[in-house]
Design an enzyme around this catalytic site. Structure first.
Site, PDB file in Angstrom:
ATOM      1  CB  SER A  22      -0.717   0.093   1.320  1.00 18.92           C
ATOM      2  OG  SER A  22      -1.881  -0.942   1.213  1.00 18.92           O
ATOM      3  NE  ARG A  26      -2.665   4.996   0.334  1.00 18.38           N
ATOM      4  CZ  ARG A  26      -3.238   3.682   0.295  1.00 18.38           C
ATOM      5  NH1 ARG A  26      -2.622   2.757  -0.288  1.00 18.38           N
ATOM      6  NH2 ARG A  26      -4.372   3.616   0.217  1.00 18.38           N
ATOM      7  N   GLY A  93      -5.867  -3.564  -7.573  1.00 19.88           N
ATOM      8  CA  GLY A  93      -6.873  -2.703  -7.488  1.00 19.88           C
ATOM      9  C   GLY A  93      -6.542  -1.324  -6.911  1.00 19.88           C
ATOM     10  CB  SER A 166     -13.123   1.140   0.616  1.00 21.27           C
ATOM     11  OG  SER A 166     -12.322   1.189  -0.562  1.00 21.27           O
ATOM     12  CD  GLN A 168      -8.145  -0.589  -3.291  1.00 24.39           C
ATOM     13  OE1 GLN A 168      -9.210  -0.898  -3.929  1.00 24.39           O
ATOM     14  NE2 GLN A 168      -7.124  -1.747  -3.234  1.00 24.39           N
ATOM     15  CG  ASP A 313      -5.457  -6.469   2.336  1.00 18.01           C
ATOM     16  OD1 ASP A 313      -6.727  -6.792   1.957  1.00 18.01           O
ATOM     17  OD2 ASP A 313      -4.791  -5.637   2.190  1.00 18.01           O
ATOM     18  NE  ARG A 344      -7.781 -11.929  -1.116  1.00 22.91           N
ATOM     19  CZ  ARG A 344      -7.194 -10.825  -1.254  1.00 22.91           C
ATOM     20  NH1 ARG A 344      -7.346 -10.065   0.034  1.00 22.91           N
ATOM     21  NH2 ARG A 344      -6.123 -10.529  -2.078  1.00 22.91           N
TER      22      ARG A 344
HETATM   23  C1  S3P Z   1      -5.685  -0.936   0.062  1.00 23.26           C
HETATM   24  C2  S3P Z   1      -7.032  -0.959   0.845  1.00 23.26           C
HETATM   25  C3  S3P Z   1      -7.630  -2.154   0.977  1.00 23.26           C
HETATM   26  C4  S3P Z   1      -6.739  -3.423   0.576  1.00 23.26           C
HETATM   27  C5  S3P Z   1      -6.077  -3.544  -0.416  1.00 23.26           C
HETATM   28  C6  S3P Z   1      -4.990  -2.028  -0.461  1.00 23.26           C
HETATM   29  C7  S3P Z   1      -5.008   0.217  -0.044  1.00 23.26           C
HETATM   30  O1  S3P Z   1      -8.612  -2.220   0.022  1.00 23.26           O
HETATM   31  O2  S3P Z   1      -7.920  -4.714   0.741  1.00 23.26           O
HETATM   32  O3  S3P Z   1      -5.129  -4.849  -0.317  1.00 23.26           O
HETATM   33  O4  S3P Z   1      -3.846   0.148  -0.363  1.00 23.26           O
HETATM   34  O5  S3P Z   1      -5.615   1.409  -0.203  1.00 23.26           O
HETATM   35  P1  S3P Z   1     -10.205  -1.659   0.172  1.00 23.26           P
HETATM   36  O6  S3P Z   1      -9.879  -0.286   0.379  1.00 23.26           O
HETATM   37  O7  S3P Z   1     -10.911  -1.412  -1.361  1.00 23.26           O
HETATM   38  O8  S3P Z   1     -10.826  -2.218   1.396  1.00 23.26           O
END
Ligand code: S3P
Length: 428
Positions: A22, A26, A93, A166, A168, A313, A344
């Site tokens: 993560s 970033r 993602g 979330s 993300q 995760d 999952r």
């Molecule tokens: C992440 C946020 C999580 C996580 C993903 C990484 C991130 O997803 O499951 O592996 O780096 O912001 P969500 O924000 O969709 O829950």
């Protein structure tokens, strides 16, 4: 590739974890938006963070790489170029959702694509708020990649209560907000990982049970020197591995300890896991520490739905731990697990059932009746090309009495390319 996991009598040794995924993403995204050169030390060589680097290069950012060190020559918010080819986010993602916030905010004509798994994951959650902010977006069935982003007449700031917890989604909206004339305000009631706010130094204030985080064009994005800590989500596999094996002790060095990521550690401690945390320190804007964990007698637990975003995760490997805990445990409020690289919840249910565990699948979670003497049946486990399924099945298999096989095991390279080597090294 099919990987054979040999039974291990114990897991012992010291592990140097892969860099946090993560924070890796970033660092490159944020350094690209700064005016001038930033350095990134210990950048992850895993496939997902590599996708972010290649997308930013396509957008005209020069990124020099020397082993695991990067120099990112940031082009500023207005310096991104229109890419000639689609931006390939691979399996990631985080790349697709955060990058959409940036290119939609900047109004850069581009198409974001992904592999089969990513193309089947809903992007509606980011498309809707980005459209409300004035972004022009087309998507397959209005929901899936390819995501086509077109130029627009300017970002409209908004107040956005997050409909799902979330990081993300939160990050996507805040990144688009960096292109607006006044504040975009994201209202977060259930906390999710806060790397974006922390690393960008965004303004935040308490609001009800949660907080409001703001971003706008006026926020300065200075160049930085990023050092990426070890990935807590990777550490969780070894924490559970050491706890469920007899006569085991693992030391995990330089682990990211951001409190918005470490619920799994507290859950394991509540279950009775013997964990020592030492050498706690700050590395840049993120806390890190060393973690030592030993064979433990685990108790059952009900995992509180409010904690789910903080251990999303780690839930697959926590499910493995629950199989060895004395009594009935539950995970509820975890429907979000169905929207990851694979479903999952179902995938873990299948893995644990194939190993002979007592499991009951629910729409939003799982019930596991554990047994400290549980000996998993050896089996051929499906990873569904999902790195966390492959690693969870491997740790489970290492407690069996016969070898097991993990299908499509190369998917661990998404977050942890050295996983199989490390497993062999610590297995005794
Ligand atoms: C992440 C946020 C999580 C996580 C993903 C990484 C991130 O997803 O499951 O592996 O780096 O912001 P969500 O924000 O969709 O829950």
């Amino acid at each position: 590739m099919v990987e054979t996991v040999q039974p291990a009598l114990a897991l012992n040794g010291t592990i140097s974890l892969p860099p946090d995924k993560s924070i890796s993403h970033r660092s490159v995204l944020f350094a690209s938006l700064a005016d001038g050169a930033s350095t990134v030390h210990n950048y992850s060589s895993a496939a997902d963070p590599e996708s972010t680097v290649s997308c930013m290069r396509q957008l005209g950012v020069r990124i020099d790489k020397d082993d695991d060190n990067l120099v990112v020559h940031g082009v500023g918010r207005n310096g991104l170029k229109t890419p000639e080819d689609p931006l390939d986010c691979g399996n990631s993602g985080t790349t697709m959702r955060l990058l959409s916030g940036i290119v939609a905010g900047a109004g850069i004509e581009s198409t974001l694509i992904g592999d089969e798994s990513l193309s089947a994951r809903t992007m509606k959650r980011i498309i809707d708020p980005l459209r409300s902010m004035g972004a022009v977006i087309e998507a397959a069935d209005n929901e899936f990649a390819p995501i086509k982003i077109k130029p627009h007449s300017g970002i409209k700031p908004m107040r956005y209560p997050l409909p799902i917890a979330s990081a993300q989604l939160k990050s996507c909206v805040l990144l688009a907000g960096l292109f607006g004339e006044s504040d975009t305000e994201v209202v977060e009631q259930v906390p999710s990982r806060d790397h974006t706010e922390r690393l960008l130094g965004l303004r935040s204030e308490p609001y009800g049970q949660g907080k409001i985080i703001s971003s706008s064009r006026l926020d300065k994005l200075p160049t930085q020197s990023y050092t990426i800590p070890g990935d807590f989500s990777a550490a969780a596999f070894w924490m559970v591995g050491a706890a469920i094996h007899d006569e085991s002790a693992l030391v995990l060095e330089n682990v990211g300890m951001n409190p918005s990521r470490t619920a799994a550690l507290h859950i394991l401690q509540q279950m009775g896991a013997l964990i020592d945390i030492t050498n706690e320190r700050m590395q840049g804007r993120e806390p890190v520490a060393d973690i030592a964990i030993r064979s433990s007698e685990l108790k059952s637990i009900n995992i509180n739905p409010a904690l789910i975003p903080n251990c999303i995760d780690e839930l697959p490997i926590l499910m493995v731990a629950l199989c060895f805990a004395d009594g009935r445990s539950s995970i509820t409020g975890a429907e979000e697990l169905r929207h990851k690289e694979t479903d999952r919840l179902s995938a873990m249910y299948n893995i644990l059932s194939a190993a002979g565990a007592d499991v009951d699948l629910r729409p939003d979670g799982i019930i596991i009746t554990g047994d400290p003497d549980f000996t998993p049946k050896a089996a051929e486990f499906e990873s569904h090309h999902d790195h966390r399924m492959a690693m969870a099945a491997a740790i489970l298999s290492s407690v069996s009495e016969e070898p097991s096989t993990i299908l499509d095991a190369e998917c661990t390279s998404i977050s942890y390319p050295q996983f199989w080597t490390h497993l062999q090294r610590v297995s005794q």
